[in-house]
Scaffold this active site. Structure first.
Site, PDB file in Angstrom:
ATOM      1  N   GLY A   1      38.692  33.354  32.589  1.00 14.63           N
ATOM      2  CA  GLY A   1      38.765  32.518  31.390  1.00 14.63           C
ATOM      3  C   GLY A   1      38.595  33.378  30.164  1.00 14.63           C
ATOM      4  O   GLY A   1      38.126  34.524  30.269  1.00 14.63           O
TER       5      GLY A   1
ATOM      6  N   CYS B   1      36.673  37.482  37.668  1.00 12.78           N
ATOM      7  CA  CYS B   1      36.524  37.818  36.248  1.00 12.78           C
ATOM      8  C   CYS B   1      35.433  36.962  35.587  1.00 12.78           C
ATOM      9  O   CYS B   1      34.257  37.180  35.834  1.00 12.78           O
ATOM     10  CB  CYS B   1      37.860  37.696  35.538  1.00 12.78           C
ATOM     11  SG  CYS B   1      37.842  38.465  33.915  1.00 12.78           S
ATOM     12  N   TYR B   2      35.798  35.960  34.786  1.00 12.80           N
ATOM     13  CA  TYR B   2      34.750  35.123  34.180  1.00 12.80           C
ATOM     14  C   TYR B   2      33.911  34.474  35.281  1.00 12.80           C
ATOM     15  O   TYR B   2      32.690  34.356  35.159  1.00 12.80           O
ATOM     16  CB  TYR B   2      35.395  34.054  33.293  1.00 12.80           C
ATOM     17  CG  TYR B   2      34.389  33.137  32.619  1.00 12.80           C
ATOM     18  CD1 TYR B   2      33.714  33.541  31.482  1.00 12.80           C
ATOM     19  CD2 TYR B   2      34.113  31.872  33.145  1.00 12.80           C
ATOM     20  CE1 TYR B   2      32.780  32.711  30.868  1.00 12.80           C
ATOM     21  CE2 TYR B   2      33.187  31.034  32.541  1.00 12.80           C
ATOM     22  CZ  TYR B   2      32.523  31.458  31.404  1.00 12.80           C
ATOM     23  OH  TYR B   2      31.606  30.642  30.809  1.00 12.80           O
TER      24      TYR B   2
ATOM     25  N   HIS C   1      41.311  41.057  38.758  1.00 11.51           N
ATOM     26  CA  HIS C   1      42.147  39.904  39.114  1.00 11.51           C
ATOM     27  C   HIS C   1      42.984  40.197  40.362  1.00 11.51           C
ATOM     28  O   HIS C   1      44.024  40.847  40.259  1.00 11.51           O
ATOM     29  CB  HIS C   1      43.097  39.573  37.956  1.00 11.51           C
ATOM     30  CG  HIS C   1      42.404  38.994  36.769  1.00 11.51           C
ATOM     31  ND1 HIS C   1      42.217  37.649  36.600  1.00 11.51           N
ATOM     32  CD2 HIS C   1      41.828  39.590  35.702  1.00 11.51           C
ATOM     33  CE1 HIS C   1      41.570  37.431  35.471  1.00 11.51           C
ATOM     34  NE2 HIS C   1      41.314  38.604  34.904  1.00 11.51           N
TER      35      HIS C   1
ATOM     36  N   GLU D   1      44.847  38.168  41.819  1.00 12.37           N
ATOM     37  CA  GLU D   1      46.053  37.329  41.818  1.00 12.37           C
ATOM     38  C   GLU D   1      47.220  37.951  41.076  1.00 12.37           C
ATOM     39  O   GLU D   1      48.347  37.498  41.217  1.00 12.37           O
ATOM     40  CB  GLU D   1      45.728  35.940  41.227  1.00 12.37           C
ATOM     41  CG  GLU D   1      45.457  35.889  39.725  1.00 12.37           C
ATOM     42  CD  GLU D   1      44.028  36.243  39.317  1.00 12.37           C
ATOM     43  OE1 GLU D   1      43.339  36.910  40.121  1.00 12.37           O
ATOM     44  OE2 GLU D   1      43.618  35.883  38.199  1.00 12.37           O
TER      45      GLU D   1
ATOM     46  N   ASP E   1      64.920  21.156  38.066  1.00 13.77           N
ATOM     47  CA  ASP E   1      63.601  20.512  38.042  1.00 13.77           C
ATOM     48  C   ASP E   1      63.708  18.992  38.086  1.00 13.77           C
ATOM     49  O   ASP E   1      63.113  18.335  38.942  1.00 13.77           O
ATOM     50  CB  ASP E   1      62.819  20.896  36.784  1.00 13.77           C
ATOM     51  CG  ASP E   1      62.798  22.385  36.556  1.00 13.77           C
ATOM     52  OD1 ASP E   1      63.095  23.117  37.514  1.00 13.77           O
ATOM     53  OD2 ASP E   1      62.500  22.811  35.433  1.00 13.77           O
TER      54      ASP E   1
ATOM     55  N   LYS F   1      59.022  27.676  39.292  1.00 13.55           N
ATOM     56  CA  LYS F   1      60.453  27.461  39.535  1.00 13.55           C
ATOM     57  C   LYS F   1      60.901  27.856  40.947  1.00 13.55           C
ATOM     58  O   LYS F   1      61.642  27.126  41.594  1.00 13.55           O
ATOM     59  CB  LYS F   1      61.223  28.296  38.517  1.00 13.55           C
ATOM     60  CG  LYS F   1      62.653  27.923  38.381  1.00 13.55           C
ATOM     61  CD  LYS F   1      62.713  26.755  37.469  1.00 13.55           C
ATOM     62  CE  LYS F   1      64.083  26.431  36.998  1.00 13.55           C
ATOM     63  NZ  LYS F   1      64.002  25.389  35.961  1.00 13.55           N
TER      64      LYS F   1
END
Ligand code: XMP
Length: 515
Positions: A56, A83-84, A172, A174, A230, A371
């Protein structure tokens, strides 16, 4: 006992929160994002196999910094802080966090120090490991019961209490730039949480169809179709759930591309959806007259869209729901996901610009997908590859590709130029490998010379980008011959344009669209 739902991510406002969710889904585990303020009781109801505390933008020292209930760390469910989340765990469990003398942004080397017991989280990873950091605080004293399992040159980077199954990483895992990030997450998911790997496009379809049926009940829904992947996937999903009680509307908002209204209407009918085409171009263009501010254009188009839908719903009688194909990148750059704390970049019209008087309730079945995930879901729904592979086109259409005021004359020029870009990119067999390729009309006029005559014409910018999810993008190194053909044709065929330029900016720091 019922099985756990997968991983629940507490969102502290990181731009990467959805990326965590996506990385987890890539390993076929369900993931749900909830605001960091969720109560332990509500969290318990979700029966998580594991909990992740996201990163964050705040520091734990900021006034009003988002905090989760410390009791969540005592639920006995495995926790991973990122992280945060790493700093918050340390702070809440009695460690000491301080502003770092050297802030760490970008690449760092993680040295893994697993000691005799090993670390289930960092198992089988090489050391040193390139990792990606973005933090200004650091831990100077570990919370009681924790041990350090990794460090970078300047900071404690990984800690854990295997007894309580609480793990935390300063970097991170990710993001793409962290090497073996997927392996770290896999260790958490499968070694530590024993999460079931049952998330697939097929299970997403089943779940969404079931939950849509439950939400809509005997009601009816209206779907705003654009012809893009979409909204078509969203409509097909809802159609599976409620059949002909779904009414689809395809609106000509006056800022569509060349022949798009007739082509897309025909394509949608072929899909068996119940579609009404509404030509509202006049009223959109009237509202856009004289407007130059991009956000104002988005707001006008978003509002006008919804007014048209409301009129259609009144015409059809008793419709409660509006289906939209909103995707996660539209959400993250517009409003915080589910009330979490992150920053606004552009208000993408189908998310930010809803009029306050709107009477229809929103159904957004793709709201948490990217997507490429939507395309996989569409393939599982047996949609035509031509629809699945269509490049994205923004809701406000050519209005955000005509910089400044949208006039009929400018629309005509841009449509003609855009059609040429489209034809040449397809002709060169590049269409499907490119995320988006299009023309932009600049309100700049420059001097040229044609047939010994001075011209004073408009400039067209050509934009082509590679991207995976529209969050980041890189300009495409188009072959010179393709650029040459595009430029020659635009200047020769589009009256009023005498210059073509190619946009060589990436996102960030630019965005894909010019407005
Ligand atoms: P940017 O320009 O923000 O675009 O890098 C990211 C992706 O979103 C599309 N886009 C929009 N889509 N309403 C939409 O539905 C909008 O207002 C809007 N603005 C940008 C853009 O085409 C790209 O795919």
């Amino acid at each position: 006992m019922e099985s756990a739902t997968g991983i629940v991510i507490l969102d502290f406002g990181s731009q990467y929160t959805q990326l965590i969710a996506r990385r987890i889904r890539q390993q076929h585990v369900r993931s749900t994002i909830v605001p960091c303020t969720i109560s332990p009781k509500d969290l318990g109801k979700l029966r998580p196999a594991g909990i992740i505390l996201s990163g964050g933008p705040s520091s734990v020292f900021d006034e009003g910094a988002p905090r989760s209930d410390p009791a969540i760390l005592k639920m006995g469910t495995p926790v991973l802080g990122i992280c945060y989340g790493f700093q918050l765990i340390s702070h809440q469990l009695g460690g000491t966090v301080r502003p770092a003398p050297h802030r760490e942004y970008g690449r760092a080397q993680l040295e893994i120090i697993v000691g005799s017991g090993g670390s289930r989280l960092l198992r089988s990873l090489p050391s040193p490991l390139p990792v990606w950091n973005s933090h200004g605080d650091q831990i100077v004293k570990l919370p009681p019961g924790f041990r350090q399992t990794g460090k970078t040159e300047t900071a404690v980077a990984a800690i854990e209490d295997p007894e309580r199954r609480i793990y935390a990483l300063q970097f991170h895992p990710e993001v793409h730039h962290t090497a073996h990030g997927d392996a770290i997450l896999a260790n958490f998911l499968f070694e530590i949480c024993q999460a079931p790997a049952d998330w697939t496009p097929k299970s997403f379809i089943e779940q969404t169809v079931a939950s849509t049926r439950k939400t809509v009940g005997d009601g009816r829904a209206l779907c705003a179709l654009s012809g893009g992947v979409d909204s078509t996937v969203a409509a097909t999903l809802v159609h599976r759930a409620i059949g002909d009680r779904l009414h689809c509307i395809f609106v000509d908002n006056g800022v569509l591309r060349q022949n798009e209204f007739s082509r897309v209407s025909a394509m949608l009918r072929r899909l068996g959806l119940n579609v009404t085409g509404v030509d509202a171009s006049e009223r959109f263009l009237r509202k856009l007259a004289g407007v130059t501010d991009p956000e104002e254009k988005r707001r006008i188009i978003g509002n006008e869209f919804i007014y048209v839908f409301e009129e259609q719903s009144t015409r059809l009688g008793e419709i409660e729901y509006l289906v939209q194909g909103t995707l996660y990148p539209d959400v993250i750059e517009s409003v915080p996901v589910r009330g979490g704390p992150s920053a606004t970049i552009k208000t993408h019209h189908n998310v930010g610009g809803l009029p306050k008087t709107m009477k229809l309730r929103l159904l957004e079945p793709l709201r948490e997908l990217f997507k490429d995930e939507v395309r996989r879901v569409g393939a599982d729904l047996d949609l035509d590859p031509e629809i699945l592979n269509r490049q994205p086109f923004p809701g406000p259409g050519l209005a955000v590709r005509i910089l400044g005021e949208v006039t009929r004359e400018r629309l005509e020029m841009l449509r003609a130029a855009d059609a040429i870009v489209d034809e040449e990119i397809r002709e060169a067999s590049l269409y499907e490998s490119i995320w988006q390729s299009f023309a932009v009309l600049l309100p700049v006029r420059t001097v040229g010379v044609m047939g010994d005559q001075r011209t004073y014409g408009y400039t067209v910018a050509v934009r082509a980008v590679h991207s995976e999810d529209a969050m980041t993008a890189d300009w495409v190194k188009l072959p010179y011959e393709v650029l040459e053909r595009i430029s020659n044709r635009i200047i020769n065929e589009v009256q009023g344009v005498n210059r073509v330029v190619y946009d060589i900016s990436s996102k960030p720091p630019s965005t894909i669209e010019w407005e």
